[in-house]
Design a protein around this motif. Structure first.
Motif, mmCIF file in Angstrom:
data_model
loop_
_atom_site.group_PDB
_atom_site.id
_atom_site.type_symbol
_atom_site.label_atom_id
_atom_site.label_comp_id
_atom_site.label_asym_id
_atom_site.label_seq_id
_atom_site.Cartn_x
_atom_site.Cartn_y
_atom_site.Cartn_z
ATOM 1 N N THR A 1 -16.389 41.567 77.421
ATOM 2 C CA THR A 1 -17.628 41.785 78.527
ATOM 3 C C THR A 1 -17.287 43.185 78.967
ATOM 4 O O THR A 1 -16.355 44.020 79.016
ATOM 5 N N THR A 2 -18.531 43.731 79.520
ATOM 6 C CA THR A 2 -18.850 45.237 79.900
ATOM 7 C C THR A 2 -18.606 45.384 81.422
ATOM 8 O O THR A 2 -18.076 46.314 81.815
ATOM 9 N N GLY A 3 -18.760 44.232 82.094
ATOM 10 C CA GLY A 3 -18.699 44.135 83.772
ATOM 11 C C GLY A 3 -17.334 43.391 84.129
ATOM 12 O O GLY A 3 -16.466 43.875 83.809
ATOM 13 N N GLU A 4 -17.567 42.341 84.913
ATOM 14 C CA GLU A 4 -16.576 41.540 85.377
ATOM 15 C C GLU A 4 -15.744 40.863 84.170
ATOM 16 O O GLU A 4 -16.516 40.811 83.022
ATOM 17 N N VAL A 5 -14.633 40.470 84.112
ATOM 18 C CA VAL A 5 -13.901 39.919 83.001
ATOM 19 C C VAL A 5 -14.350 38.616 83.125
ATOM 20 O O VAL A 5 -14.843 37.922 84.013
ATOM 21 N N HIS A 6 -14.201 37.948 81.848
ATOM 22 C CA HIS A 6 -14.514 36.620 81.736
ATOM 23 C C HIS A 6 -13.584 35.694 82.402
ATOM 24 O O HIS A 6 -12.196 36.264 82.605
ATOM 25 N N PRO A 7 -13.927 34.530 83.004
ATOM 26 C CA PRO A 7 -13.165 33.727 83.693
ATOM 27 C C PRO A 7 -11.884 33.483 82.984
ATOM 28 O O PRO A 7 -10.433 33.336 83.624
ATOM 29 N N TRP A 8 -11.942 33.306 81.675
ATOM 30 C CA TRP A 8 -10.639 32.735 80.866
ATOM 31 C C TRP A 8 -9.692 33.968 81.160
ATOM 32 O O TRP A 8 -8.516 34.014 80.878
ATOM 33 N N ASP B 1 -23.842 47.607 84.222
ATOM 34 C CA ASP B 1 -24.727 48.523 83.814
ATOM 35 C C ASP B 1 -24.167 49.241 82.480
ATOM 36 O O ASP B 1 -22.872 49.421 82.235
ATOM 37 N N ILE B 2 -24.800 49.903 81.651
ATOM 38 C CA ILE B 2 -24.444 50.549 80.700
ATOM 39 C C ILE B 2 -24.175 51.933 80.971
ATOM 40 O O ILE B 2 -24.990 52.771 80.907
ATOM 41 N N ASP B 3 -22.827 52.176 81.412
ATOM 42 C CA ASP B 3 -22.873 53.593 81.742
ATOM 43 C C ASP B 3 -21.970 54.630 80.594
ATOM 44 O O ASP B 3 -22.265 54.141 79.510
ATOM 45 N N ASP B 4 -21.760 55.706 80.771
ATOM 46 C CA ASP B 4 -21.179 56.559 79.805
ATOM 47 C C ASP B 4 -19.932 55.747 79.029
ATOM 48 O O ASP B 4 -19.838 56.008 77.930
ATOM 49 N N ALA B 5 -18.971 55.059 79.866
ATOM 50 C CA ALA B 5 -17.978 54.455 79.295
ATOM 51 C C ALA B 5 -18.213 53.341 78.454
ATOM 52 O O ALA B 5 -17.773 53.188 77.450
ATOM 53 N N THR B 6 -19.459 52.295 78.961
ATOM 54 C CA THR B 6 -19.692 51.349 78.024
ATOM 55 C C THR B 6 -20.263 51.924 76.677
ATOM 56 O O THR B 6 -20.230 51.198 75.704
ATOM 57 N N ALA B 7 -21.036 52.992 76.953
ATOM 58 C CA ALA B 7 -21.654 53.316 75.668
ATOM 59 C C ALA B 7 -21.045 53.932 74.470
ATOM 60 O O ALA B 7 -20.931 53.765 73.523
ATOM 61 N N ARG B 8 -19.644 54.507 75.316
ATOM 62 C CA ARG B 8 -18.554 54.843 74.145
ATOM 63 C C ARG B 8 -17.813 53.735 73.440
ATOM 64 O O ARG B 8 -17.403 53.787 72.271
ATOM 65 N N ALA B 9 -17.813 52.482 74.094
ATOM 66 C CA ALA B 9 -16.977 51.387 73.976
ATOM 67 C C ALA B 9 -18.032 50.559 72.863
ATOM 68 O O ALA B 9 -17.295 49.698 72.160
ATOM 69 N N LEU B 10 -19.283 50.523 73.059
ATOM 70 C CA LEU B 10 -19.955 49.627 72.265
ATOM 71 C C LEU B 10 -19.671 49.854 70.710
ATOM 72 O O LEU B 10 -19.576 48.944 70.013
ATOM 73 N N PRO B 11 -19.799 51.160 70.376
ATOM 74 C CA PRO B 11 -19.408 51.489 68.881
ATOM 75 C C PRO B 11 -18.018 51.070 68.403
ATOM 76 O O PRO B 11 -17.905 50.672 67.341
#
Length: 207
Positions: free
Chosen positions: A117-124, A170-180
């Motif tokens: 997950t990129t935002g809030e963590v999964h409930p599990w 939101d897809i910020d810089d950290a998310t953009a780097r983590a997706l690859p």
């Protein structure tokens, strides 16, 4: 003379009772439906594998084609298939859960799936981390069940055949780097639930 046939009729009586006693203990064949229910957990694969070996024996040429397919597998590992599921930030988590259910129904083993997950963590994830990170990552190392983690921890997570990413933020810089990084963790299939245009802007050029 009339008594003799009566004696024969009485002799036939116990014979009939013996036949009826033999038919009573015969049980109904129950093991058939039980064996049909067992392949549901994910063992339908070994069933069709059994007829495969005799088919290979009369065709020695098929064995020569098998090693040719082996070098193609590492190429698929470096470039997993990308599947985009359109979803809003608020519905990305539900879309990811539905994708996991479909994967399990299709026969995927639970240990083959990693959910990020990129935002809030999964409930599990929130529930399991409450018992301590050591126990949480021990489940990851066991590799026998679906594992949920935040995209920021993708570098620590081991690669799995299928990686499902829920873009619930939101897809910020950290998310953009983590997706690859998440794409590198996917051995065969990468499923991303979110805005397709934003996802393509980050992964489209590299896939």
């Amino acid at each position: 003379m009339p008594e003799e046939p009566q004696i024969h009729e009485s002799a036939q009586g116990p014979r009939v009772t013996q036949a009826t006693g033999r038919t009573a203990p015969t049980p109904r064949p129950v093991p058939g439906p039980r064996s049909a229910a067992t392949p549901r957990p994910g063992r339908p694969g070994p069933g069709p594998v059994r007829p495969a070996p005799p088919a290979q024996r009369p065709q020695p040429t098929s064995t020569a084609a098998a090693p040719a397919a082996r070098p193609a597998r590492p190429e698929n590992r470096s470039a997993p298939q990308l599947q985009l599921i359109p979803a809003s930030a608020g519905g990305a988590l539900d879309a990811a859960d539905e994708a996991v259910d479909l994967l399990l129904d299709s026969g995927r083993a639970p240990g083959d799936i990693l959910v990020l997950t990129t935002g809030e963590v999964h409930p599990w994830t929130a529930h399991e981390i409450s018992f301590g990170e050591a126990a949480y990552w021990a489940q990851h190392d066991a590799g026998d069940d679906v594992f949920f983690a935040h995209l920021a921890a993708a570098g620590r997570a081991a690669s799995r055949p299928v990686v499902v990413v829920a873009v619930n933020g939101d897809i910020d810089d950290a998310t953009a780097r983590a997706l690859p990084v998440a794409r590198d963790r996917a051995g065969a299939l990468l499923i991303v639930c979110g805005d397709p245009q934003k996802i393509n802007s980050v992964l489209g050029a590299g896939v």
